[in-house]
Design a protein around this motif. Structure first.
Motif, PDB file in Angstrom:
ATOM      1  N   PRO A   1      11.910  -2.326  -9.900  1.00 10.64           N
ATOM      2  CA  PRO A   1      12.968  -1.604 -10.616  1.00 10.64           C
ATOM      3  C   PRO A   1      12.557  -0.167 -10.919  1.00 10.64           C
ATOM      4  N   ALA A   2      13.570   0.717 -10.904  1.00 12.84           N
ATOM      5  CA  ALA A   2      13.357   2.129 -11.200  1.00 12.84           C
ATOM      6  C   ALA A   2      14.248   2.543 -12.366  1.00 12.84           C
ATOM      7  N   ASP A   3      13.840   3.586 -13.093  1.00 15.58           N
ATOM      8  CA  ASP A   3      14.632   4.079 -14.212  1.00 15.58           C
ATOM      9  C   ASP A   3      15.763   4.991 -13.747  1.00 15.58           C
ATOM     10  N   GLY A   4      15.538   5.743 -12.684  1.00 12.83           N
ATOM     11  CA  GLY A   4      16.548   6.677 -12.204  1.00 12.83           C
ATOM     12  C   GLY A   4      17.257   6.159 -10.970  1.00 12.83           C
ATOM     13  N   ASP A   5      17.421   7.045  -9.967  1.00 11.43           N
ATOM     14  CA  ASP A   5      18.069   6.647  -8.723  1.00 11.43           C
ATOM     15  C   ASP A   5      17.114   5.847  -7.849  1.00 11.43           C
ATOM     16  N   THR A   6      17.677   5.095  -6.902  1.00 14.26           N
ATOM     17  CA  THR A   6      16.862   4.363  -5.930  1.00 14.26           C
ATOM     18  C   THR A   6      16.107   5.345  -5.048  1.00 14.26           C
ATOM     19  N   GLU A   7      14.818   5.105  -4.886  1.00  8.65           N
ATOM     20  CA  GLU A   7      13.962   5.927  -4.033  1.00  8.65           C
ATOM     21  C   GLU A   7      13.399   5.062  -2.911  1.00  8.65           C
ATOM     22  N   VAL A   8      13.176   5.692  -1.753  1.00 10.75           N
ATOM     23  CA  VAL A   8      12.742   4.950  -0.574  1.00 10.75           C
ATOM     24  C   VAL A   8      11.575   5.665   0.083  1.00 10.75           C
ATOM     25  N   ALA A   9      10.597   4.898   0.536  1.00 10.96           N
ATOM     26  CA  ALA A   9       9.488   5.424   1.339  1.00 10.96           C
ATOM     27  C   ALA A   9       9.327   4.533   2.556  1.00 10.96           C
TER      28      ALA A   9
ATOM     29  N   ALA B   1       0.830  -1.206   0.000  1.00  5.63           N
ATOM     30  CA  ALA B   1       0.000   0.000   0.000  1.00  5.63           C
ATOM     31  C   ALA B   1       0.866   1.258   0.000  1.00  5.63           C
ATOM     32  N   LEU B   2       1.930   1.235   0.796  1.00  3.34           N
ATOM     33  CA  LEU B   2       2.819   2.394   0.835  1.00  3.34           C
ATOM     34  C   LEU B   2       3.499   2.599  -0.518  1.00  3.34           C
ATOM     35  N   TRP B   3       3.893   1.498  -1.162  1.00  2.00           N
ATOM     36  CA  TRP B   3       4.569   1.603  -2.461  1.00  2.00           C
ATOM     37  C   TRP B   3       3.652   2.269  -3.493  1.00  2.00           C
TER      38      TRP B   3
END
Length: 384
Positions: free
Chosen positions: A87-95, A36-38
């Protein structure tokens, strides 16, 4: 750096009416929260998304293992931490999310730690959501659960001793505190009801005992934070290494870690070190030895000895290690002073300032009403 912790709350979780009411938390709860957070943070969940979940591993007698290889006793907790990654296209993001309190997900320290751990397992950038029920007052348990959940979600290769050591080094660097592989082994193995780890040999085994279900294990978060600053912990690690070299030079060349010191030779060993180093050496040798006594007590179903050994551990942390906050000392003293049958013992554990109490359920029903009188500040109760 400590994990997100609960808001001070004196009206904390009530004692369950029966032991059966303390059923293990369903890990799918934190998995659902991570999903849910994602989606809230990053959008629609992709087909390539993956999840990982690991329990917290509470160090019953394990803090000493951050400063020397040796034995550690841990309790795989009912509380879990889950990550949802894609997977992400740019930098790793975190929540981030946390079950015990709102958390400022913009805290860059947590982002740095999560990114660093993720980079141990994959070169590809990811979007990562973290949901945890592991109390923030147990930072060692929280960090280990985070590392193992990320490994499950991101790593394609099985976990190895070298991989665990690398994860421990990553946590130590990000938190600026010594960090043992013991919580990582215990979170990875989830060997219930207790896990005995030997960090010198990278071995672990479950410790069978009926006491995990027969007794109450109550964790009291006193909201004091770590008793020692990160710089003080690093200084003690350096002192421990200097003292160990003096011990080798003083007639014990076979000693590789404090685990190798025979407790019966402790007096001779203390003659090899400086007066200032002696309390630290006593603490590290004694706690390694006490782990084996605690394992024997659990296997014998001897709850009173388990509690007595916890009281001894707390006294050692207070007097030799000199790292017990006043609130923890007050709570442990209140437990010692109680004349109630069935309260067996208590000790400061982990290094977030939490105190573990053990005993029979009927005694805790009365103790709960006395905690507010024994403690001057707020507290919160968890059942690990």
């Amino acid at each position: 750096m400590c994990p997100p912790s609960g808001n001070p709350d004196t009206a904390s979780e009530a004692l369950p009416p029966t032991l059966d009411a303390r059923a293990a938390a369903d890990p799918t709860t934190t998995q659902d929260r991570a999903h849910a957070l994602w989606t809230d943070a990053f959008g629609a969940w992709p087909a390539a998304g993956r999840t990982g979940t690991a329990p917290g591993a509470l160090g019953i007698q394990a803090t000493h293992a951050h400063y020397t290889d040796g034995f550690a006793l841990l309790l795989p907790m009912h509380q879990h931490l889950s990550v949802a990654v894609a997977p992400a296209d740019g930098d790793t993001e975190v929540a981030f999310a946390n079950d015990t309190a709102p958390h400022a997900s913009g805290d860059p320290r947590w982002h740095r730690l999560t990114r660093a751990l993720a980079a141990r397992y994959t070169d590809q950038p990811h979007r990562i959501a973290v949901a945890s029920a592991v109390p923030g007052c147990c930072p060692d348990a929280y960090w280990a659960a985070l590392a193992m959940a990320l490994h499950e979600a991101l790593a394609d290769a099985p976990l190895t001793p070298d991989g665990l050591a690398a994860a421990a080094d990553c946590i130590a660097e990000a938190t600026a505190r010594p960090y043992s592989t013991a919580p990582l082994w215990a979170a990875h193995a989830a060997a219930r009801p207790f896990t005995l780890v030997d960090t010198a040999t990278n071995e672990y085994l479950p410790v069978p005992t009926p006491l995990r279900d027969r007794m109450m294990w109550v964790l009291v978060d006193l909201h004091t934070g770590p008793p020692l600053a990160a710089s003080a912990e690093r200084a003690r690690q350096e002192t421990a290494q200097r003292a160990l070299q003096r011990i080798r030079d003083g007639g014990f060349p076979q000693v590789r870690t404090y685990r190798d010191i025979d407790y019966r030779a402790l007096d001779e060993v203390l003659n090899c070190v400086t007066e200032a180093q002696r309390p630290l050496v006593q603490y590290l040798v004694t706690e390694n030895h006490r782990v084996q006594k605690q394992v024997a007590a659990l296997r014998r179903d001897d709850g009173q000895m388990v509690g007595a050994l916890l009281l001894m551990q707390h006294a050692s942390r207070r007097d030799r290690w000199q790292a017990a906050p006043p609130a923890a000392n007050a709570l442990v003293a209140a437990v010692e002073d109680l004349t109630l049958d069935g309260i067996y013992g208590a000790s400061l554990i982990d290094r977030g300032g939490a105190v573990l109490l053990v005993g029979r359920q009927h005694a805790f029903a009365e103790l709960r009403s006395r905690l507010g009188r024994a403690l001057s500040g707020p507290f919160r109760i968890f059942y690990p």
